[in-house]
Enzyme design. Structure first.
Site, PDB file in Angstrom:
ATOM      1  CG  ASP A 162      -7.313 -83.767   1.064  1.00 29.90           C
ATOM      2  OD1 ASP A 162      -6.982 -84.656   1.882  1.00 29.90           O
ATOM      3  OD2 ASP A 162      -8.488 -83.554   0.719  1.00 29.90           O
ATOM      4  CG  HIS A 206      -2.203 -81.117  -3.309  1.00 31.67           C
ATOM      5  ND1 HIS A 206      -3.343 -81.369  -2.591  1.00 31.67           N
ATOM      6  CD2 HIS A 206      -1.446 -80.300  -2.535  1.00 31.67           C
ATOM      7  CE1 HIS A 206      -3.300 -80.732  -1.443  1.00 31.67           C
ATOM      8  NE2 HIS A 206      -2.156 -80.085  -1.372  1.00 31.67           N
TER       9      HIS A 206
END
Length: 424
Positions: free
Chosen positions: A399, A395
């Site tokens: 995304d 992350h």
């Protein structure tokens, strides 16, 4: 004169290695090219050979220490006449194998001093023998030049219990003392518990998975896809394929192909986070998980986007066979940029993979199952072959938008397979 042995470079991209086991001890005489220790890098174990004849003076790195390439690991006393023949510019340690070497990596150990007529074995094997109160002479040794290996001992332990006969010409190893404290918790070993020493591969897996879990903030997404036509394609081709190629056509190459094609359109998934920067890798090198006993290896299909379905299938079969035969090389285990994991082979329908550090993502291909689905016209139902695709992403650099776009294209690539397709 004293000379330093240094950590060799065991691959083009390798910058450090972890000492798994010292095969020598201070005061021991060694010959040039004798293995002095086992080093772990990228889930491959290699033996580090001595660069010259001499006597071990000091061991500078302990088992478990991670040492940078070029850093000293041991000091060796070299005879004066041998010293005179050494080039002062020569590296202290030669690599056990280069990045292009095809020499198989072995896990055999150099013997520690033992009784004159007994099998030879490393200090790690000696510890294992002592813990289980085993006599080395009772165990068949399959290692190089009659060495007793860790696997020999573990195989022996897995067999039905046999009487432990004391041989008159062998020293019986005494059990190692078990230290206890008054405050020891119930989770410690107790009477009747079985202690299984972790193999060097298992220890590295534990280290890398812990690093991935603690350093990478994992994001996760799962989608499902109708792969009925893919199933029909494999069904139509599998008999001819096995007759021509000599091995079975599985579903896995189709998924690897679909992922490789999607990575061409989504290069951010083929990247890694390095020192605060996103490094997008030019080559698409797909890591695949291959199990051997209770150990997991991750060989790499190089330039997977350039291969046909048949080419990918051939690489999967070749690499898996090399792992199971113990002939996989360091070069074949390095350079992976994205991981495809075939969790469906275990019947899994949903799982969250831990990213293969330092890669940015891993996709889990779950098992194909039959489900009742509405027909496209909405007027009825059909039996469809469905599969879940589980994607874990780093992350820090990816995304939900990037993950969703990538999975959308993987799904489309799977949908494009049809029974009349050529596998070449």
């Amino acid at each position: 004169m004293k000379k330093e042995m240094t950590m060799p470079r065991l691959g083009e991209s390798v910058t450090e290695g972890t000492i798994v086991d010292w095969l020598v001890k201070p005061g021991q005489e060694i010959a040039k090219y004798d293995p002095i220790c086992e080093v772990q890098t990228v889930k491959v174990i290699a033996e580090v050979p001595a660069s010259f004849d001499g006597t071990i003076v000091d061991i500078l790195a302990k088992n478990g220490d991670t040492v940078a390439v070029g850093a000293p690991i041991a000091t060796i006393e070299v005879a004066a006449e041998a010293e005179s023949t050494l080039d002062s510019t020569e590296p202290a340690a030669a690599p056990a194998q280069s990045s292009t070497s095809k020499t198989p990596v072995t896990v055999s150990a150099v013997p520690a001093p033992t009784a004159p007529e007994g099998p030879r074995f490393s200090p790690a094997v000696a510890t294992l023998l002592a813990h289980h109160q085993l006599n080395a002479a009772d165990i068949p040794a399959t290692g190089h030049q009659g060495r007793l290996t860790r696997k020999d001992v573990e195989k022996y332990l897995a067999q039905p219990q046999q009487p432990n006969v004391q041989h008159p010409d062998q020293h019986q190893l005494a059990p190692a003392p078990m230290a206890t404290t008054a405050g020891e918790s119930m989770s410690a070993t107790a009477s009747g518990d079985t202690v299984i020493p972790a193999s060097s591969i298992r220890r590295v897996i534990a280290q890398r998975m812990s690093l991935s879990s603690s350093e990478i903030p994992h994001g996760w997404m799962m989608v499902e896809q109708d792969v009925t036509r893919l199933v029909q394609l494999r069904q139509a081709k599998k008999a001819e394929f096995q007759q021509q190629e000599g091995y079975k056509l599985t579903y896995f190459p189709f998924f690897v192909k679909a992922v490789a094609q999607a990575l061409v359109k989504h290069p951010r998934l083929n990247s890694s986070w390095q020192e605060g920067q996103i490094v997008v890798h030019h080559d698409i090198n797909l890591s695949i998980a291959v199990a051997k006993d209770d150990e997991l290896y991750v060989p790499v299909i190089k330039h997977a986007d350039r291969l046909s379905l048949k080419g990918i299938a051939a690489e999967i079969d070749r690499l898996a066979l090399a792992v199971r035969k113990g002939t996989i090389t360091a070069d074949e285990m390095q350079g992976g940029t994205f991981t495809v994991n075939n969790t469906g082979s275990f019947g899994s329908i949903s799982s969250m993979g831990i990213i293969n550090y330092p890669q940015a993502a891993i996709i889990q291909v779950e098992s194909i199952r039959k489900e009742l689905k509405p027909t496209p016209d909405g007027l009825g139902f059909k039996v469809a072959d469905m599969v879940n695709l589980s994607l874990s992403v780093d992350h820090r650099l990816l995304d939900g938008v990037a993950a969703g776009g990538f999975l959308r294209d993987v799904k489309q690539n799977l949908a494009d397979f049809e029974p009349s397709m050529n596998l070449n």
